[in-house]
Design a protein around this motif. Structure first.
Motif, PDB file in Angstrom:
ATOM      1  N   SER A  21     -10.946   5.259   2.118  1.00 13.95           N
ATOM      2  CA  SER A  21     -11.720   4.859   3.238  1.00 13.95           C
ATOM      3  C   SER A  21     -12.223   5.969   4.075  1.00 13.95           C
ATOM      4  CB  SER A  21     -10.756   3.854   4.035  1.00 13.95           C
ATOM      5  OG  SER A  21     -10.196   2.723   3.221  1.00 13.95           O
ATOM      6  N   SER A  70      -8.011   2.879  -3.456  1.00 12.76           N
ATOM      7  CA  SER A  70      -9.089   2.549  -2.122  1.00 12.76           C
ATOM      8  C   SER A  70      -9.202   4.046  -1.309  1.00 12.76           C
ATOM      9  CB  SER A  70      -8.436   1.732  -1.252  1.00 12.76           C
ATOM     10  OG  SER A  70      -9.084   1.550   0.008  1.00 12.76           O
ATOM     11  N   SER A 117     -18.087  -0.729   5.543  1.00 14.38           N
ATOM     12  CA  SER A 117     -17.273  -1.547   6.059  1.00 14.38           C
ATOM     13  C   SER A 117     -17.585  -2.705   7.146  1.00 14.38           C
ATOM     14  CB  SER A 117     -15.993  -0.696   6.493  1.00 14.38           C
ATOM     15  OG  SER A 117     -15.429   0.189   5.354  1.00 14.38           O
ATOM     16  N   GLN A 139       0.794  -1.172  -0.044  1.00 17.86           N
ATOM     17  CA  GLN A 139      -0.063  -0.039  -0.067  1.00 17.86           C
ATOM     18  C   GLN A 139       0.922   1.246  -0.140  1.00 17.86           C
ATOM     19  OE1 GLN A 139      -2.244   0.795   3.318  1.00 17.86           O
ATOM     20  NE2 GLN A 139      -0.629   0.809   4.959  1.00 17.86           N
ATOM     21  N   SER A 183     -15.589  -0.246 -10.451  1.00 18.67           N
ATOM     22  CA  SER A 183     -15.836   0.483  -9.046  1.00 18.67           C
ATOM     23  C   SER A 183     -16.932  -0.052  -8.384  1.00 18.67           C
ATOM     24  CB  SER A 183     -15.726   1.802  -8.761  1.00 18.67           C
ATOM     25  OG  SER A 183     -16.822   2.563  -9.554  1.00 18.67           O
ATOM     26  N   GLU A 227     -15.944   2.355   2.457  1.00 20.64           N
ATOM     27  CA  GLU A 227     -14.952   2.110   1.725  1.00 20.64           C
ATOM     28  C   GLU A 227     -15.271   2.340   0.066  1.00 20.64           C
ATOM     29  OE1 GLU A 227     -12.029  -0.874   2.243  1.00 20.64           O
ATOM     30  OE2 GLU A 227     -12.958  -1.526   4.239  1.00 20.64           O
ATOM     31  N   ILE A 247     -13.639   1.479  -3.908  1.00 19.95           N
ATOM     32  CA  ILE A 247     -12.619   0.707  -4.481  1.00 19.95           C
ATOM     33  C   ILE A 247     -12.770   1.028  -5.866  1.00 19.95           C
ATOM     34  CG2 ILE A 247     -11.547  -1.546  -4.950  1.00 19.95           C
ATOM     35  CD1 ILE A 247     -12.663  -2.309  -2.090  1.00 19.95           C
TER      36      ILE A 247
END
Length: 201
Positions: free
Chosen positions: A183, A181, A163, A94, A158, A133, A135
């Motif tokens: 969050s 990502s 979460s 990450q 996407s 989240e 993505i």
């Protein structure tokens, strides 16, 4: 010395400073003694949410474990050449895309999923925590597990999830994949605000 070794040394030093044994830390975090031992020796990596538990128990900020997290800069742009990568597992890396870890409610990151992650099964690796989240797949193919359903995302696809529902994502192909990502909430900001509030008590 790599990122895992640096992080492991900091965790071990803080644990000893707080007079915690590995067994005590394992009991309070829910992580195994063996895993924590490997983590302290730089032989394992850890997800941000698990690292946040360790930080909270040891009474330090989450940013303590990130070398450049406190760097002072007036440039709000995260330049590609300046990105720092750290492993969250042997197959997943990450990079945090924000220079201000405390100033925003969201945490943007890029994850790189290596081909070997294709052997990872969702059982035992399912996550559940507060927040939301988003993505977005940048390259490769990513399998997303959400609420007992499986979704295949291709570049440009996407998904947005709550979460607190069981979820995870893996690369089940033989090529690397990369995803963006975002969050909410930002664990760095939450931890910082809690620390400031405790200091004022």
């Amino acid at each position: 010395m790599n990122q895992n070794e640096t992080m492991g040394m900091r965790i071990k030093a803080l644990r000893k400073e707080k007079k915690y044994t590995l067994k005590q830390l394992a009991e309070e975090t829910g992580l195994s003694i063996g895993f924590l031992s490997q983590l302290e020796r730089g032989m394992s990596s850890i997800a941000v949410d698990s690292l946040a538990k360790i930080a909270s128990i040891l009474g330090v900020g989450l940013s303590t474990f990130f070398t450049d997290a406190s760097a002072d800069s007036h440039d709000p742009v995260s330049h590609c050449a300046e990105l720092h990568w750290n492993a969250t597992s042997p197959e997943i890396y990450q990079s945090i895309l924000s220079k201000d870890l405390y100033g925003f409610d969201i945490l943007p990151r890029i994850f790189q999923l290596m081909p070997s992650a294709s052997n990872t099964e969702p059982e035992g690796a399912i996550h559940r925590h507060s927040g939301e989240e988003f993505i977005y797949v940048l390259e490769g193919v990513v399998t997303v597990y959400n609420n007992d359903r499986e979704y295949t995302l291709y570049p440009g696809d996407s998904i947005q999830i709550h979460s607190n529902c069981p979820h995870n994502w893996v690369n089940r192909t033989n090529r690397a994949a990369r995803l963006l990502s975002v969050s909410y909430p930002n664990p760095f900001k939450e931890e910082h605000e809690n620390a400031v509030a405790k200091a004022k008590e």
